[in-house]
Design a protein around this motif. Structure first.
Motif, short mmCIF file in Angstrom:
data_model
loop_
_atom_site.label_atom_id
_atom_site.label_comp_id
_atom_site.label_asym_id
_atom_site.label_seq_id
_atom_site.Cartn_x
_atom_site.Cartn_y
_atom_site.Cartn_z
N PRO A 9 0.86 -1.14 -0.03
CA PRO A 9 -0.06 -0.16 0.08
C PRO A 9 0.81 1.32 -0.03
CG PRO A 9 -0.40 -1.21 2.13
CD PRO A 9 0.41 -2.10 1.03
N PHE A 10 2.00 1.22 0.81
CA PHE A 10 2.79 2.45 0.58
C PHE A 10 3.62 2.69 -0.54
CE2 PHE A 10 2.66 0.93 5.20
CZ PHE A 10 2.09 2.46 5.75
N PHE A 11 3.92 1.75 -1.18
CA PHE A 11 4.53 2.01 -2.53
C PHE A 11 3.79 2.23 -3.55
CE2 PHE A 11 8.96 -0.51 -2.64
CZ PHE A 11 9.11 -0.11 -1.08
N THR A 12 2.62 1.55 -3.49
CA THR A 12 1.61 1.83 -4.72
C THR A 12 1.03 3.46 -4.62
OG1 THR A 12 0.77 -0.27 -4.52
CG2 THR A 12 -0.80 1.30 -5.48
N GLY A 13 0.84 3.76 -3.27
CA GLY A 13 0.32 5.13 -2.86
C GLY A 13 1.74 6.10 -3.36
N ALA A 14 2.82 5.91 -3.01
CA ALA A 14 3.99 6.78 -3.44
C ALA A 14 4.13 6.93 -4.75
CB ALA A 14 5.05 6.45 -2.64
N PHE A 15 3.99 5.91 -5.64
CA PHE A 15 4.24 5.87 -7.17
C PHE A 15 3.19 6.41 -7.72
CE2 PHE A 15 7.87 3.02 -5.92
CZ PHE A 15 8.92 3.78 -6.51
N THR A 16 1.75 6.17 -7.11
CA THR A 16 0.71 6.92 -7.94
C THR A 16 0.83 8.21 -7.77
OG1 THR A 16 -0.50 4.94 -7.47
CG2 THR A 16 -1.67 7.04 -7.65
N ILE A 17 1.18 9.01 -6.78
CA ILE A 17 1.46 10.33 -6.34
C ILE A 17 2.68 11.03 -7.27
CG2 ILE A 17 1.97 12.15 -4.71
CD1 ILE A 17 0.28 10.36 -2.68
N LEU A 18 3.59 10.27 -7.28
CA LEU A 18 4.77 10.54 -8.05
C LEU A 18 4.50 10.69 -9.43
CD1 LEU A 18 7.75 11.20 -8.44
CD2 LEU A 18 8.04 8.64 -8.80
N PHE A 19 3.58 9.79 -10.05
CA PHE A 19 3.54 9.69 -11.64
C PHE A 19 2.32 10.51 -11.91
CE2 PHE A 19 4.99 5.01 -11.59
CZ PHE A 19 6.46 5.54 -12.07
N TRP A 20 1.20 10.93 -10.74
CA TRP A 20 0.36 11.97 -10.93
C TRP A 20 1.04 13.32 -11.24
CZ3 TRP A 20 -1.44 15.80 -7.82
CH2 TRP A 20 -2.32 16.62 -8.17
#
Length: 72
Positions: free
Chosen positions: A52-63
């Motif tokens: 959940p942490f990696f998914t959230g972090a990279f989703t925000i980064l790519f957004w």
């Protein structure tokens, strides 16, 4: 001034702020991995914990990267 350039599905940082954003995201993910792995009993515990942490972090980064990239 754009922070990223889109190459396929990857965003390449082209400014100081883009590189800084990538480094902060990677530092966060390393910190999360070390913290969760310390208390895990197996590889699957670690993977379930960091997901959940990696998914959230990279989703925000790519957004952010998609909104701060070069316009064609």
């Amino acid at each position: 001034m754009p922070w990223f350039r889109k190459t396929g599905i990857i965003f390449i940082p082209i400014s100081f702020f883009g590189v800084l954003l990538y480094l902060l995201t990677l530092a966060f993910c390393v910190n999360v991995f070390i913290t969760i792995d310390r208390n895990s009993h197996s590889v699957s515990d670690t993977l379930y914990g960091i997901f959940p942490f990696f998914t959230g972090a990279f989703t925000i980064l790519f957004w952010i990267a998609s909104n701060a990239c070069e316009k064609k």
